[in-house]
Write a protein that holds these residues in place. Sequence first.
Motif, PDB file in Angstrom:
ATOM      1  N   THR A  85       0.838  -1.208   0.000  1.00  0.00           N
ATOM      2  CA  THR A  85       0.000   0.000   0.000  1.00  0.00           C
ATOM      3  C   THR A  85       0.866   1.249   0.000  1.00  0.00           C
ATOM      4  OG1 THR A  85      -1.725  -1.206   1.201  1.00  0.00           O
ATOM      5  CG2 THR A  85      -1.876   1.200   1.196  1.00  0.00           C
ATOM      6  N   ALA A  86       1.910   1.264   0.822  1.00  0.00           N
ATOM      7  CA  ALA A  86       2.812   2.423   0.862  1.00  0.00           C
ATOM      8  C   ALA A  86       3.494   2.620  -0.490  1.00  0.00           C
ATOM      9  CB  ALA A  86       3.842   2.245   1.968  1.00  0.00           C
ATOM     10  N   VAL A  87       3.922   1.529  -1.107  1.00  0.00           N
ATOM     11  CA  VAL A  87       4.560   1.614  -2.424  1.00  0.00           C
ATOM     12  C   VAL A  87       3.600   2.234  -3.436  1.00  0.00           C
ATOM     13  CG1 VAL A  87       5.400   0.223  -4.378  1.00  0.00           C
ATOM     14  CG2 VAL A  87       6.217  -0.261  -2.055  1.00  0.00           C
ATOM     15  N   GLU A  88       2.367   1.752  -3.432  1.00  0.00           N
ATOM     16  CA  GLU A  88       1.386   2.271  -4.392  1.00  0.00           C
ATOM     17  C   GLU A  88       1.084   3.752  -4.138  1.00  0.00           C
ATOM     18  OE1 GLU A  88       0.375   0.815  -7.137  1.00  0.00           O
ATOM     19  OE2 GLU A  88       1.539  -0.978  -6.613  1.00  0.00           O
ATOM     20  N   ILE A  89       1.004   4.136  -2.885  1.00  0.00           N
ATOM     21  CA  ILE A  89       0.770   5.550  -2.560  1.00  0.00           C
ATOM     22  C   ILE A  89       1.934   6.396  -3.065  1.00  0.00           C
ATOM     23  CG2 ILE A  89       0.590   7.223  -0.678  1.00  0.00           C
ATOM     24  CD1 ILE A  89      -0.953   4.991   0.878  1.00  0.00           C
ATOM     25  N   LEU A  90       3.162   5.963  -2.774  1.00  0.00           N
ATOM     26  CA  LEU A  90       4.329   6.724  -3.231  1.00  0.00           C
ATOM     27  C   LEU A  90       4.403   6.780  -4.755  1.00  0.00           C
ATOM     28  CD1 LEU A  90       7.129   5.740  -0.702  1.00  0.00           C
ATOM     29  CD2 LEU A  90       6.146   8.012  -1.074  1.00  0.00           C
ATOM     30  N   ASN A  91       4.074   5.683  -5.417  1.00  0.00           N
ATOM     31  CA  ASN A  91       4.072   5.697  -6.882  1.00  0.00           C
ATOM     32  C   ASN A  91       3.057   6.692  -7.425  1.00  0.00           C
ATOM     33  OD1 ASN A  91       6.087   3.765  -7.113  1.00  0.00           O
ATOM     34  ND2 ASN A  91       4.666   2.066  -7.390  1.00  0.00           N
ATOM     35  N   TYR A  92       1.971   6.872  -6.707  1.00  0.00           N
ATOM     36  CA  TYR A  92       0.912   7.770  -7.162  1.00  0.00           C
ATOM     37  C   TYR A  92       1.204   9.239  -6.841  1.00  0.00           C
ATOM     38  CZ  TYR A  92      -3.782   9.667  -7.820  1.00  0.00           C
ATOM     39  OH  TYR A  92      -4.859  10.414  -8.219  1.00  0.00           O
ATOM     40  N   VAL A  93       1.654   9.522  -5.607  1.00  0.00           N
ATOM     41  CA  VAL A  93       1.799  10.921  -5.191  1.00  0.00           C
ATOM     42  C   VAL A  93       3.243  11.383  -5.027  1.00  0.00           C
ATOM     43  CG1 VAL A  93      -0.451  10.955  -4.040  1.00  0.00           C
ATOM     44  CG2 VAL A  93       1.599  10.406  -2.715  1.00  0.00           C
ATOM     45  N   GLY A  94       4.188  10.446  -4.934  1.00  0.00           N
ATOM     46  CA  GLY A  94       5.580  10.845  -4.717  1.00  0.00           C
ATOM     47  C   GLY A  94       5.783  11.449  -3.344  1.00  0.00           C
ATOM     48  N   GLY A  95       6.879  12.128  -3.180  1.00  0.00           N
ATOM     49  CA  GLY A  95       7.172  12.808  -1.921  1.00  0.00           C
ATOM     50  C   GLY A  95       7.632  11.858  -0.832  1.00  0.00           C
ATOM     51  N   THR A  96       7.245  12.191   0.371  1.00  0.00           N
ATOM     52  CA  THR A  96       7.653  11.437   1.555  1.00  0.00           C
ATOM     53  C   THR A  96       6.421  10.947   2.296  1.00  0.00           C
ATOM     54  OG1 THR A  96       9.654  12.784   1.808  1.00  0.00           O
ATOM     55  CG2 THR A  96       8.907  11.579   3.754  1.00  0.00           C
ATOM     56  N   LEU A  97       6.433   9.660   2.632  1.00  0.00           N
ATOM     57  CA  LEU A  97       5.393   9.116   3.497  1.00  0.00           C
ATOM     58  C   LEU A  97       5.940   9.061   4.910  1.00  0.00           C
ATOM     59  CD1 LEU A  97       3.630   6.048   1.834  1.00  0.00           C
ATOM     60  CD2 LEU A  97       2.766   8.350   2.169  1.00  0.00           C
TER      61      LEU A  97
END
Length: 172
Positions: free
Chosen positions: A63-75
């Motif tokens: 889920t974190a990977v998919e979020i980062l792929n979508y929005v970039g930046g820092t989680l």
Amino acid sequence: MIAWLNGTFGAGKTTTARELTQLIPQSRIFDSEQIGYMLRHVLTEPVDDFQDWPPWRPLVTRTAVEILNYVGGTLIIPQTVLVERYAREIFQGFDSEGISVQHFVLHASADELVTRIEGDQIDTMAREWRLKHIARYQEALPWLRDAATIVDTSGLPSQKVAQDIASQLRQP
């Protein structure tokens, strides 16, 4: 990039995470506990903690990977993980995806944690459960000291803790 904020309940993870989003451009909080809440609707096998369900760990990573792929930046992920094998599994998943993780442990003495948890008027239902985890946190400290950057939060306002962490973050 991921800034993982570990530490037991009462250490200040959630508050510090909120402060960090004000300091780090293009950052957002990912509450990986929501994955556990979702699994409670699907899995009926009894566990002490939803992290014990084998799907939780890869679902957090994916889920974190998919979020980062979508929005970039820092989680920023404020999540207590006291089982070394679980942390290793999650962080290896990020590594295999080429995602940098900086692991911080927000630390406070056991006495201060008790004071903070007992003084928390928001989450009174889980007070006993949270207090029981102080001993588990103390047991996990040896591997946490080796695996993460320890940030002592004793007597510090969350803004200062967030500033300290932000200054240590290495941008990829």
